[in-house]
Design a protein around this motif. Sequence first.
Motif, PDB file in Angstrom:
ATOM      1  N   LYS A 218       0.832  -1.200   0.000  1.00 15.53           N
ATOM      2  CA  LYS A 218       0.000   0.000   0.000  1.00 15.53           C
ATOM      3  C   LYS A 218       0.872   1.258   0.000  1.00 15.53           C
ATOM      4  CE  LYS A 218      -3.607   0.086   2.692  1.00 15.53           C
ATOM      5  NZ  LYS A 218      -4.462   0.187   3.921  1.00 15.53           N
ATOM      6  N   ILE A 219       1.919   1.241   0.823  1.00 12.98           N
ATOM      7  CA  ILE A 219       2.826   2.387   0.895  1.00 12.98           C
ATOM      8  C   ILE A 219       3.560   2.572  -0.432  1.00 12.98           C
ATOM      9  CG2 ILE A 219       4.899   3.314   2.002  1.00 12.98           C
ATOM     10  CD1 ILE A 219       3.992   1.940   4.579  1.00 12.98           C
ATOM     11  N   GLU A 220       4.019   1.470  -1.029  1.00 16.87           N
ATOM     12  CA  GLU A 220       4.719   1.550  -2.313  1.00 16.87           C
ATOM     13  C   GLU A 220       3.819   2.192  -3.375  1.00 16.87           C
ATOM     14  OE1 GLU A 220       8.114  -0.794  -3.385  1.00 16.87           O
ATOM     15  OE2 GLU A 220       8.188   0.905  -2.005  1.00 16.87           O
ATOM     16  N   LYS A 221       2.569   1.778  -3.424  1.00 17.04           N
ATOM     17  CA  LYS A 221       1.619   2.333  -4.396  1.00 17.04           C
ATOM     18  C   LYS A 221       1.389   3.815  -4.137  1.00 17.04           C
ATOM     19  CE  LYS A 221      -3.169   1.830  -5.986  1.00 17.04           C
ATOM     20  NZ  LYS A 221      -4.454   1.092  -5.787  1.00 17.04           N
ATOM     21  N   LEU A 222       1.222   4.161  -2.862  1.00 12.17           N
ATOM     22  CA  LEU A 222       0.995   5.557  -2.483  1.00 12.17           C
ATOM     23  C   LEU A 222       2.208   6.412  -2.806  1.00 12.17           C
ATOM     24  CD1 LEU A 222      -0.674   7.762  -1.066  1.00 12.17           C
ATOM     25  CD2 LEU A 222       0.164   6.867   1.123  1.00 12.17           C
ATOM     26  N   GLU A 223       3.398   5.882  -2.554  1.00 13.32           N
ATOM     27  CA  GLU A 223       4.623   6.642  -2.784  1.00 13.32           C
ATOM     28  C   GLU A 223       4.871   6.873  -4.276  1.00 13.32           C
ATOM     29  OE1 GLU A 223       8.512   8.193  -2.782  1.00 13.32           O
ATOM     30  OE2 GLU A 223       8.083   6.235  -3.675  1.00 13.32           O
ATOM     31  N   ILE A 224       4.477   5.920  -5.101  1.00 11.00           N
ATOM     32  CA  ILE A 224       4.581   6.106  -6.551  1.00 11.00           C
ATOM     33  C   ILE A 224       3.620   7.203  -7.001  1.00 11.00           C
ATOM     34  CG2 ILE A 224       4.074   5.037  -8.794  1.00 11.00           C
ATOM     35  CD1 ILE A 224       5.237   2.438  -7.716  1.00 11.00           C
ATOM     36  N   ALA A 225       2.410   7.207  -6.429  1.00 16.47           N
ATOM     37  CA  ALA A 225       1.436   8.256  -6.759  1.00 16.47           C
ATOM     38  C   ALA A 225       1.964   9.621  -6.347  1.00 16.47           C
ATOM     39  CB  ALA A 225       0.104   7.964  -6.068  1.00 16.47           C
ATOM     40  N   LEU A 226       2.611   9.687  -5.177  1.00 13.19           N
ATOM     41  CA  LEU A 226       3.194  10.945  -4.705  1.00 13.19           C
ATOM     42  C   LEU A 226       4.316  11.405  -5.632  1.00 13.19           C
ATOM     43  CD1 LEU A 226       3.677  13.220  -2.660  1.00 13.19           C
ATOM     44  CD2 LEU A 226       5.051  11.605  -1.315  1.00 13.19           C
ATOM     45  N   THR A 227       5.184  10.482  -6.025  1.00 11.67           N
ATOM     46  CA  THR A 227       6.287  10.836  -6.923  1.00 11.67           C
ATOM     47  C   THR A 227       5.760  11.358  -8.248  1.00 11.67           C
ATOM     48  OG1 THR A 227       7.652   9.098  -5.910  1.00 11.67           O
ATOM     49  CG2 THR A 227       8.410  10.000  -8.008  1.00 11.67           C
ATOM     50  N   THR A 228       4.719  10.720  -8.760  1.00 15.24           N
ATOM     51  CA  THR A 228       4.104  11.167 -10.013  1.00 15.24           C
ATOM     52  C   THR A 228       3.567  12.587  -9.872  1.00 15.24           C
ATOM     53  OG1 THR A 228       3.492   8.885 -10.574  1.00 15.24           O
ATOM     54  CG2 THR A 228       2.332  10.648 -11.725  1.00 15.24           C
ATOM     55  N   PHE A 229       2.892  12.855  -8.757  1.00 20.31           N
ATOM     56  CA  PHE A 229       2.369  14.200  -8.520  1.00 20.31           C
ATOM     57  C   PHE A 229       3.506  15.204  -8.366  1.00 20.31           C
ATOM     58  CE2 PHE A 229       0.972  17.661  -5.776  1.00 20.31           C
ATOM     59  CZ  PHE A 229      -0.160  18.084  -6.443  1.00 20.31           C
ATOM     60  N   ASN A 230       4.537  14.825  -7.615  1.00 20.09           N
ATOM     61  CA  ASN A 230       5.682  15.728  -7.418  1.00 20.09           C
ATOM     62  C   ASN A 230       6.341  16.103  -8.731  1.00 20.09           C
ATOM     63  OD1 ASN A 230       5.422  15.937  -4.651  1.00 20.09           O
ATOM     64  ND2 ASN A 230       6.879  14.303  -4.193  1.00 20.09           N
ATOM     65  N   SER A 231       6.354  15.172  -9.680  1.00 22.32           N
ATOM     66  CA  SER A 231       6.966  15.472 -10.978  1.00 22.32           C
ATOM     67  C   SER A 231       6.195  16.562 -11.715  1.00 22.32           C
ATOM     68  CB  SER A 231       7.043  14.205 -11.833  1.00 22.32           C
ATOM     69  OG  SER A 231       5.759  13.815 -12.303  1.00 22.32           O
ATOM     70  N   LYS A 232       4.895  16.636 -11.465  1.00 22.91           N
ATOM     71  CA  LYS A 232       4.064  17.642 -12.126  1.00 22.91           C
ATOM     72  C   LYS A 232       4.202  19.011 -11.469  1.00 22.91           C
ATOM     73  CE  LYS A 232       0.598  14.203 -13.460  1.00 22.91           C
ATOM     74  NZ  LYS A 232      -0.796  13.742 -13.261  1.00 22.91           N
ATOM     75  N   ARG A 233       4.313  19.017 -10.135  1.00 22.30           N
ATOM     76  CA  ARG A 233       4.339  20.306  -9.431  1.00 22.30           C
ATOM     77  C   ARG A 233       5.750  20.792  -9.155  1.00 22.30           C
ATOM     78  NH1 ARG A 233       6.888  20.521  -4.139  1.00 22.30           N
ATOM     79  NH2 ARG A 233       6.856  18.405  -3.337  1.00 22.30           N
TER      80      ARG A 233
END
Length: 264
Positions: free
Chosen positions: A12-27
């Motif tokens: 769950k954390i791995e999935k969440l952290e990938i989502a965070l990294t994806t968002f961070n790349s945009k902002r």
Amino acid sequence: MIENNIISTMSKIEKLEIALTTFNSKRALSNIDKDLEILNVGKSSLMIDKNSPKSGYYNRVKGFCEEDIVNLENILNTYSKYEIEPCFEITPNNISENVSRTLSKEGFINVEQLVYMELKELEAIQSDSKIEIFKVTESNAEEFINIILLSNEGMDISQKVIENKKHYFYESNFHNYIAYSSGEVAGIGSMFISENVGYIANDYTFEKARGLGCQKVLLAHRINEAIKLGLESLYTDVVFGSISHSNMKKLGFTDVYMSSFWMK
């Protein structure tokens, strides 16, 4: 059963952290936009950003294990097309003698470990601190970005980047907060939301405000906000034994696992 619960939480954390990294790349506050791509090779997830070839954060391999040793050449060739040396983030269930020896033979060494933590039972926290917390909104988003720039000495971005990126800092899935002490900026912190869970990130306290309990107040505030939003749990990552690690534990976070980061 306990082991399965740990593995489930880790996934769950791995999935969440990938989502965070994806968002961070945009902002990301950069004069050159990120171009993050995620590919799957075997059990591994490859994060690739050809616009940030020196970034170990945006060029990570997650999920690498013994089964993927046969895919290592393919993985490295995928990155080498962009002259990138990736970072392998290895979770404790995937580390083994064969994995360690294989990465070492390719010139990778274990350079860092991070502890991933979880807060399962969210309880409201009362605070009598004089530190004031303000949420970032459309009206103060540019001010917040300028605070970020102050916390990163030497960071230089154009006004155009600020105008294009500031909306990310008050989106519904990315809550940011500014702490003030005696009317002056003391620190900042974020909470990324995906589905019904949150990720605590981007904690920073300015030197003149350290020792005042700024981060504890920021953390408590985000926990209270998570409760108001109906989130089920919170996650974060910290350096083992750091002040942040201690602060998280004091407010109820528990260690889930420690990842090792292998780089050249």
